[in-house]
Scaffold this motif. Structure first.
Motif, PDB file in Angstrom:
ATOM      1  N   GLU A  25      17.470  -5.334  32.954  1.00 49.80           N
ATOM      2  CA  GLU A  25      16.740  -4.719  31.844  1.00 49.80           C
ATOM      3  C   GLU A  25      17.322  -3.352  31.497  1.00 49.80           C
ATOM      4  N   LEU A  26      17.624  -2.568  32.525  1.00 52.62           N
ATOM      5  CA  LEU A  26      18.190  -1.244  32.295  1.00 52.62           C
ATOM      6  C   LEU A  26      19.589  -1.357  31.710  1.00 52.62           C
ATOM      7  N   LYS A  65      19.431  -2.142  28.049  1.00 51.45           N
ATOM      8  CA  LYS A  65      18.971  -1.017  27.232  1.00 51.45           C
ATOM      9  C   LYS A  65      20.017   0.088  27.099  1.00 51.45           C
ATOM     10  N   THR A  66      20.866   0.214  28.105  1.00 53.37           N
ATOM     11  CA  THR A  66      21.795   1.351  28.115  1.00 53.37           C
ATOM     12  C   THR A  66      23.260   0.961  27.982  1.00 53.37           C
ATOM     13  N   CYS A  72      23.360   1.285  37.044  1.00 49.02           N
ATOM     14  CA  CYS A  72      21.948   1.013  36.756  1.00 49.02           C
ATOM     15  C   CYS A  72      21.136   0.947  38.048  1.00 49.02           C
ATOM     16  N   LEU A 118      18.075   3.495  39.065  1.00 51.68           N
ATOM     17  CA  LEU A 118      16.736   3.023  39.410  1.00 51.68           C
ATOM     18  C   LEU A 118      16.319   3.458  40.809  1.00 51.68           C
ATOM     19  N   ILE A 147      12.018   2.849  34.646  1.00 55.35           N
ATOM     20  CA  ILE A 147      13.029   2.532  33.640  1.00 55.35           C
ATOM     21  C   ILE A 147      13.342   3.724  32.740  1.00 55.35           C
ATOM     22  N   GLU A 148      12.319   4.357  32.189  1.00 54.52           N
ATOM     23  CA  GLU A 148      12.537   5.466  31.263  1.00 54.52           C
ATOM     24  C   GLU A 148      13.232   6.637  31.950  1.00 54.52           C
ATOM     25  N   ALA A 163      15.118   6.352  34.534  1.00 51.09           N
ATOM     26  CA  ALA A 163      16.477   5.897  34.847  1.00 51.09           C
ATOM     27  C   ALA A 163      17.390   6.026  33.628  1.00 51.09           C
ATOM     28  N   ILE A 164      16.837   5.747  32.433  1.00 45.12           N
ATOM     29  CA  ILE A 164      17.612   5.920  31.199  1.00 45.12           C
ATOM     30  C   ILE A 164      18.034   7.372  31.043  1.00 45.12           C
TER      31      ILE A 164
END
Length: 307
Positions: free
Chosen positions: A11-12, A15-16, A23, A27, A34-35, A37-38
């Protein structure tokens, strides 16, 4: 601590665009948030870098750097020639070449080396630069030369900044003679290498497949002649070929009446000692990279929603 599942990592990544291991690390550092981690990836300059990795990078800069009896050449690629004029990109390439002097000169060693006085590696700084500038970039190749006695001369053709341009050449001259005179001669030979693009130092270093290909061409041209005649023609042709493609046998670009080996011999008197070319390197920006052909008009039309 939250479990870092494969699904969470995916998922990460989606998104990135960052790498799987990056990733997972992000995490782990943010306890599975998630946020957070972004944000962690963005701060490290890793977000979106991976998504750009599939785009062709054939522009950029070749840089040379020397220090005493060591010298390094590196090629760092980007997608467009505009990046070569970017001061941040130029600073990165220049510093990367300098860092290479303190490694074994391989791409892997340079990528893993740290910037002076910083915890960030060359690889991490490059990822950050990708995220900032918005183009795919890579440290494509590098080489390190050394001599026990003598000099390593350099030359950059098409320079856009000091020590950086489209063609970079290093020539390692081994000699116990006058360093200043060796440096002048070395630069002339480096310019020769840039202009005439030798494939090897001498005949013994020409790849066997190159010789075989050239011989096949010669034999093809003289089909129908007796085998012994073909062999003699091929043998003579290969000797001529060596004079064209080997550095020591090529006519010196500054005086075509002499070969490079003759120039070396003639300069031994003024230098005060025997001179030997130990090795040379010639990097041409984007050499060997297949560039994608794009239809710019079609891209504009597509962006405007036209068919």
């Amino acid at each position: 601590m939250a479990a870092i599942t494969a699904g969470l990592v995916k998922e990460l990544r989606d998104k990135t665009g960052a790498g799987m291991m990056d990733c997972k690390t992000a995490l782990t550092e943010t306890n599975g948030d998630i946020e957070a981690a972004i944000d962690w990836l963005r701060k490290k300059g890793l977000a979106k870098a991976a998504k750009k990795a599939g785009r062709t990078a054939a522009e950029g800069l070749v840089a040379v750097e020397s220090s005493g009896h060591y010298a390094v050449a590196v090629e760092v690629n980007a997608e467009t020639d505009f990046v070569a004029r970017n001061v941040d990109f130029q600073a990165f390439v220049r510093e990367t070449a300098k860092i290479g002097l303190n490694t074994d000169g391989t791409v892997e060693a340079i990528a893993d080396a740290h910037f002076p006085g910083a915890s960030v590696t060359v690889k991490e700084r490059l990822a950050s630069l990708i995220a900032t500038i918005g183009e795919n970039m890579n440290l494509r190749r590098s080489v390190k030369l050394s001599v026990e006695k003598g000099v390593i001369a350099s030359y950059v053709h098409g320079a856009v900044a000091d020590g950086m341009g489209r063609i970079g050449v290093l020539v390692a001259l081994e000699s116990a003679g006058d360093v200043e005179k060796l440096s002048v001669l070395g630069r002339q030979i480096a310019m020769h290498v840039a202009a005439l693009s030798p494939v090897a130092l001498d005949a013994s270093e020409v790849p066997a497949e190159t010789i075989a290909r050239e011989k096949a061409i010669l034999l093809e041209k003289h089909q129908g002649k007796p085998a012994n005649v073909q062999d003699k023609i091929a043998e003579s042709g290969i000797k001529t070929f060596f004079k064209e493609v080997t550095l020591l046998e090529q006519p010196f670009v500054h005086d075509g009446s002499k070969s490079v080996s003759q120039v070396l011999k003639e300069n031994e008197g003024s230098v005060g000692a025997p001179i030997k070319i130990k090795a040379f390197v010639r990097f041409v920006l984007g050499e060997g990279i297949e560039k994608e052909e794009t239809d710019f008009a079609a891209e504009v039309a597509a962006a405007a929603g036209q068919s």
